[in-house]
Design an enzyme around this catalytic site. Sequence first.
Site, short mmCIF file in Angstrom:
data_model
loop_
_atom_site.label_atom_id
_atom_site.label_comp_id
_atom_site.label_asym_id
_atom_site.label_seq_id
_atom_site.Cartn_x
_atom_site.Cartn_y
_atom_site.Cartn_z
N VAL A 558 0.84 -1.20 0.00
CA VAL A 558 0.00 0.00 0.00
C VAL A 558 0.88 1.26 0.00
CG1 VAL A 558 -1.97 1.11 1.16
CG2 VAL A 558 -1.71 -1.34 1.28
N PRO A 560 2.85 4.49 -1.07
CA PRO A 560 3.32 5.24 0.11
C PRO A 560 2.19 5.79 0.99
CG PRO A 560 3.26 6.71 -1.76
CD PRO A 560 2.76 5.37 -2.26
N ASP A 561 0.98 5.23 0.89
CA ASP A 561 -0.18 5.84 1.54
C ASP A 561 0.01 6.03 3.05
OD1 ASP A 561 -0.97 4.44 -0.94
OD2 ASP A 561 -2.93 5.30 -0.49
N HIS A 562 0.41 4.96 3.76
CA HIS A 562 0.54 5.08 5.21
C HIS A 562 1.58 6.11 5.60
CE1 HIS A 562 -1.30 1.00 4.94
NE2 HIS A 562 -1.90 1.38 6.04
#
Length: 808
Positions: A558, A560-562
Site C-alpha cells: 500500500v 506510500p499511503d501510510h
Amino acid sequence: MALPLHGVRVLDLTDGLGESAGRFLADLGADVVRIECPGGSASRTAPPLRNGVSIPFALRNANKRGIVLDLDDDAGRDRLRDLASHADILVESLAPGYLAERGVGAADLCRVNPELVAVSVSGFGQDGPYREWASTEQVLYALSGGLSRSGEPGMAPLLPPTGPADESVGVHTAWSALLAYYDRLHTGRGQTVDISAFEVLVHGFDPGFGVQGSAAAGRSEDFPRGRPDAANFYPVFRCADGQVRIALLAKRQWRAMFEWLGEPAEFADSKFDTIPARFAASDRLNPLIEELFSTYTRDRLVAEGARRGIPIGGVSTVSEVLETEHFAVSGTFVDTEIAPGVSARVPSGYATIAGARAGIRTRAPGLGEHTDEVLGAVPADAAPVAAPRHEVGTRPFEGLRVLDMGVVVFGAELGRQFADYGADVIKIENAAFPDGLRQSKRGSALAASVAWGHRNRRSLGVNLRDPEGIRIFEKLVAEADIVLANFKPGTLASMGLSYDRLTAINPRIIVSESSAFGSVGPWNTRLGYGPLVRAACGVSAMWRYSDTSDGLCDGSTVYPDHIAGQVAATVVLAALVERLRTGTGTEIEVAQADTAIVQLGTILAAESLEPGSIHAPGNSDPYRAPSGVFACAGDDEWCVVTVRDDADWTRLCAVVGRPELADDPRFATTELRIRHRAEADEVLAGWLALRSPTEAMETLQASGVPAGAMVRLPELLTDPQLVARGAYTELEHEMLPAALPTAKQVAHFSTLPDWPLRQAPLSGQQTREICEEILGLSSAEIDSLVREGVLQPAAGDPALEEAASSTV
C-alpha cells in the site's frame, strides 16, 4: 519564509538509522546540530558514493549544522550536557546502552534538563530479546512480514528498493519527537521516547494488520504460504514504447474500460462491476486490455485514460523520473550543492507550507564545520510559548477539533494520528460518495480497514453538495482547529471551501490538503492511487527482479499511503507548534509522489550524478556481498542476510565453519566480495540450506551478523520481540465477527498513554450528537435537515424513516 519550527533546538546524535528525522525537523525550521565523534560518523562512508561523497549522508544531513564531540572524554560529555540543558529535542541512534554507559544516556540528559525530549532510535528497541541484534533495512523488511507478500509466485521473495523503509523510520521518529515536544509545551515536562525501527516497519510502513487499499477486496483473507499473485491487483501492460499500470477499482472506471474494449459480450454481466469478479477473470480480461494497449504510446494511454476517467499511469525508470516535466514544475526536485564542489539533482522536501516548499536550503555540514560557532555561542533563552496547561500523562491533542474529510488509506492514517492522541476527530461523510474503505466486499459487514483506520473518531453525515450542508460545515470550521482533505486538487475550492474562505471564517484554522501529484504541474489533475504513484516515481521499476523483468512486484503493498499520511501529520503538528506562538493557522500541501521521491532520493541523486549507473538490483545489494534472500530448509522458507563489512565477513566465515575464507584474497574487501559475489553467496547459501530460517537467524545474530527470517503475517503476533514489547493488542467492533489484531503503539513514550480503542463509527452515527453539541441545533431543526437530505444520520434514525415513508 518563516518555517513553523523556527526556534526549536534539536541535538542530533544519529548515525545512519534515524538521520533523516533530523533532516525532516530541519526542513520544518528547527535548528538541528549534528554531533559526531572525532573520526566522523560511519554514515559518512555509506554507499552509494559519488565523487567521494556519501549520497545518503549528504541528503539526510542537509539543513543541519555539524560539530564534533568526543564522548569518551570528560570534557566532551560535559559539553553535551551543556548543550542538552538548552535543547528542546535530542535524537540518538547509537547502540542501546552506549550513551548510558558514559553517563549521558537519554534518562541522564533528561535529569540535566527536565524539559528535554530525548528520543532513542534503534533497530529493535531499548529492551526485549532482540535488543542487541544487528539490523539493516533488508533484515527489518524480512522480519516485518512485508517480504512474505513480495515477489512472483514460485520465485524467491523480492526485497523492495533501498530507501523507503529507512526513511519511514525517520518520519516516525520526527513525528514522535515533535509529539512529545508538543506535549511538553502543555505540561512543562519532557520525556524519553523509545523507537524500534522493527516496529515502525511492522505497524507504520505497510502493515499487514492495518488499513488496506481498495484492491484488498479481491484478495484472499487467509494467509497463504507462498507469495500472493499480486500481478492482477494493479496490472502492468506493455505498450508501444514502455509499460503502463492500470488501477480499475470503482464501478464507473470499469464501465469506461468495458466501453473502450468494445463492450465484449463475455464481460457484459454486471458481476464484473466488482473487483473480485474481475480478479477471478483476469486470465481472460488482461489479454484483451494488453492487445488494446499494444498500439498506443505510454503518454497517449495516460491521456486517453484521463479523458475516459480510467486511472492509467506510466511506469518510469529513475532516469525518466529525474527528467519528468511535472516534477520540475512542481518543485519536487532542485539542482543544488550537496557537498563542497558537488551538485546534484535531488528531492527538495516533503511538503509545501503557505505556498513555499519546506525543503533543502543548505548542504550537509563538513566534519566539525560549525563546532566553534555552536560551542562558542551563548545560548539565548527560549521564547516562552503560551500553551494551555495539561496534566502529565494526558493525551497531547485533548481540546483540539479536527474536521476530517480524508478518504481511503491516506485519509484514514492521517486522521487517526490525531484521534489516537486525544483530538475530537469528526469524519465528514456523504452517503452518496462513501469512503472507499466503507465499500466492503462482505455486503453489510464492516470492512476491517474501517475498524482499523476510523477508530477513535466520530462521524457526521452531511451533504456538502447542498448549500445548507456547506453552511453547516462552515459553522463547524469556526469551532475547529484543523481541516484534513485528500481530494483532487481544486476540489475544496470548487465547493466554496478554499483556504482563503476557511481562514476568513477562522484565522486559527490549519488546512492540510493532499493528492497524488500535488496542485502544481501538468499532472495535477491526474487520478491518483498509490500504485500509480509508485509507477510514476520509479519505485515500481526498481521493485523487480531485473531491469528486463516484465513482472513488477509491488502489487501487494500500500506504499506510500501510510507513510505519506504520517508525513502530513508531522507537518500539521509543526503548524500546531507554530500556532501556539502566533495564534494563526496556515495552509499545508503534501503530494504522495513527493513522499515516494524523497524516500527514493539516494537512488535518484546517485543516478543524477552518474547517469545509467542505477539498475533494479533484485535481491542483491549492489554495495555489499554476500547479501540477499537465501533459501532455507523447508517449503518456501527464506532468510535475509547482509554482510556489511570485513568484520561481518570474518564472523560469518567462523559461523559457517569456513574460517580460512576470512583470509582468502578473493574476499579480502567488500569490493572483492562484490566482484566474486556468486562464490561469496554460495558460502552462505550452502550453510543456510540445511537450517530453518529461525535457527539460521538466531545463530548469525548471536555472532553479530545481520540476519532476519522471512516472517509471515500470523507469525508477527507471536514474535518474541513484539510480544515482549507489547506491540499488538485486539480491536473489537460490534459489526466484526472477531477481534482484530492491531497495533498497541509504535513509539514507546515514558509519559504518554497508550492509544484508546473506541470502535469506528458507522457512517453518520454521531450526526445528531455533533449538531446538538457543537452547532446548538434543536431536535426539530435536525429532523428537518434530515428530511431535506442535508444531514445524514446512521440507519434507523427516526427522521430517516419518516422521510422514507413520506416518499412511498
